[in-house]
Design an enzyme around this catalytic site. Structure first.
Site, PDB file in Angstrom:
ATOM      1  CE  LYS A  89      -4.021  -1.789   2.221  1.00  0.00           C
ATOM      2  NZ  LYS A  89      -3.934  -3.039   2.045  1.00  0.00           N
ATOM      3  CD  GLU A 111     -10.908   5.335   1.298  1.00  0.00           C
ATOM      4  OE1 GLU A 111     -10.650   6.302   1.183  1.00  0.00           O
ATOM      5  OE2 GLU A 111     -10.241   3.907   0.984  1.00  0.00           O
ATOM      6  CB  SER A 377       0.086  -8.282  -1.182  1.00  0.00           C
ATOM      7  OG  SER A 377      -0.643  -8.802  -0.111  1.00  0.00           O
TER       8      SER A 377
HETATM    9  C1  LIG Z   1      -5.030  -3.740   1.342  1.00  0.00           C
HETATM   10  C2  LIG Z   1      -4.468  -5.302   1.563  1.00  0.00           C
HETATM   11  C3  LIG Z   1      -5.043  -6.501   0.469  1.00  0.00           C
HETATM   12  C4  LIG Z   1      -5.809  -5.591  -0.191  1.00  0.00           C
HETATM   13  O1  LIG Z   1      -5.888  -4.589  -1.873  1.00  0.00           O
HETATM   14  P1  LIG Z   1      -6.101  -4.703  -3.052  1.00  0.00           P
HETATM   15  O2  LIG Z   1      -5.953  -3.444  -3.299  1.00  0.00           O
HETATM   16  O3  LIG Z   1      -6.998  -5.335  -3.443  1.00  0.00           O
HETATM   17  O4  LIG Z   1      -4.043  -4.859  -3.254  1.00  0.00           O
HETATM   18  C5  LIG Z   1      -3.948  -7.123   0.249  1.00  0.00           C
HETATM   19  N1  LIG Z   1      -2.829  -7.738   0.953  1.00  0.00           N
HETATM   20  C6  LIG Z   1      -2.033  -6.902   1.702  1.00  0.00           C
HETATM   21  C7  LIG Z   1      -1.501  -7.260   2.769  1.00  0.00           C
HETATM   22  C8  LIG Z   1      -3.172  -5.650   2.327  1.00  0.00           C
HETATM   23  O5  LIG Z   1      -2.814  -4.476   3.325  1.00  0.00           O
END
Ligand SMILES: *Cc1c(COP(=O)(O)O)cnc(C)c1O
Length: 393
Positions: A89, A111, A377
């Site tokens: 993010k 938000e 992610s």
């Molecule tokens: C917020 C988040 C997501 C989901 O958000 P996307 O916009 O779909 O990437 C996925 N993995 C992690 C670790 C997150 O913090």
């Protein structure tokens, strides 16, 4: 077939800007300027410098040897979990804070649902010394105390949204109301590839550094820059958009999007938007959306807070309906088991969102020579309490 955005702000039939008239000047100012600003050499230099020295990029592309042995294929993990603040993010919030500064904005609103995007926003506002207001549902504030504390420590003001279901949707409404009332000095940082055009495209471009790195890193590892598969979980779809971006038009690269099936796709407690969704409008864009017969947005459910979203970004709606990406749904249990498996096999504790992507290997068989890149992610520190409860640790 074109899988990227067109001049009108649409991915196929999805996207656009369906916003109240009062919001038009803000969104239009951004639309007219975002590409120009992003293409300025000084912007690129500052963005790249912060990604390198503040976020810690490039994130490694790690060959997961023991995981690969288990599933008899070649698995690489794109380590977004090693970024500052623990997920992808931050790539987007760094980009947007620089955009806000270039547009002369002195106040940031955002938000947040689980608080991850709020923390990433509060972080870049502290970095730049800019005022930060984060809207968060009253119920989410109570559920996500550690992230509320983080945002406060980083100097942000957390404002409870007390209307409706007191969750993400209501926080978004409050943020939009704020932006309408403060059109001149305020920029609204949206946290995924959602919202009115140009947000989905702008966020995808900021996150596209992920696939840009995958290309040259894979070249170093394997002597070729294209994998056979890219797998990513999809909440709104920003980590997936970033991991796919430079492969969208190359149909030799197979894209797999993983959605949260919660307790099961048809259990009434899920967030499997592509299967369950119909065309509708959420947060200013036309996309696939979980809704009742009369168009009320259905409350989504997933064990992972980041996938608990009733829509998907318009890029992903188009990837689904066009068949460019394969969509796979993974339940809470399947994700949790895949997450624990990664801990034991590779010494990496993944975010539960990312664990959904890893669970694909139990559902789908890959060939021994396939090169499969998984977007890891985020890291699992934030999810420890959920892991403890689920596995009685
Ligand atoms: C917020 C988040 C997501 C989901 O958000 P996307 O916009 O779909 O990437 C996925 N993995 C992690 C670790 C997150 O913090």
């Amino acid at each position: 077939m074109n899988y990227n955005i067109n001049e009108k702000g649409y991915y196929g039939e999805f996207g656009g800007a369906y916003i109240p008239e009062m919001l038009y000047p803000n969104v239009e100012e951004l639309r007219q300027n975002y590409l120009k600003v992003m293409n300025e050499p000084s912007f690129k230099t500052e963005f790249d410098e912060l990604l390198k020295n503040y976020v810690g990029r490039p994130s490694p592309l790690y060959f997961a040897k023991r995981l690969s042995e288990k599933y008899q294929t070649k698995i690489y993990l794109k380590r977004e979990d090693l970024n500052h603040t623990g997920a992808h993010k931050i790539n987007n919030t760094i980009g947007q804070i620089l955009m806000a500064k270039r547009l002369g904005k002195t106040r940031i609103i955002a938000e947040t649902g689980a608080g991850q995007h709020g923390v990433a926003t509060a972080t870049v506002c502290a970095l730049m010394g800019i005022e930060c207001i984060v809207y968060m549902g009253e119920i989410d504030i109570a559920r996500q105390a550690p992230n509320v504390a983080r945002m406060k420590m980083l100097g942000a003001t957390v404002v409870p949204a007390t209307s409706g279901s007191k969750t993400l949707k209501d926080a978004t409404n409050e943020a939009i109301r704020d932006w309408i009332n403060n059109p001149i000095d305020t920029h609204y940082i949206i946290g995924s590839v959602v919202g009115p055009h140009p947000y989905p495209d702008m966020v995808a471009r900021f996150q596209s550094v992920v696939s840009e790195e995958i290309q040259w890193q894979l070249k170093e590892h394997e002597g070729k820059s294209n994998p056979d598969y890219v797998i990513a979980c999809v909440g709104g779809g920003s980590n997936a958009a970033g991991a796919y971006y430079h492969f969208l038009e190359n149909e030799h690269v197979n894209l797999i999007a993983v959605e949260a099936a919660g307790h099961g796709i048809h259990s009434g407690e899920s967030a499997a938007t592509s299967v369950l969704g119909r065309e509708g409008i959420i947060h200013g864009s036309k996309t696939l959306l979980m809704q009742t017969k009369d168009g009320q947005i259905t409350e989504p459910y997933s064990i992972s807070a980041g996938l608990d979203y009733p829509g998907v970004g318009p890029m992903h709606a188009h990837l689904y309906t066009s068949g460019r990406a394969e969509f796979i749904a993974v339940t809470d249990n399947e994700a949790m088991n895949a997450g624990l498996d990664l801990c034991k096999l590779e010494g990496i504790i993944p975010a539960i969102e990312s664990s959904h992507a890893l669970a694909v290997f139990e559902q789908k068989k890959f060939k021994p020579n396939d090169i499969v890149v998984v977007s890891l992610s985020g890291r699992g520190d934030k999810d420890l309490a959920t892991y403890i409860k689920h596995f009685n640790l």
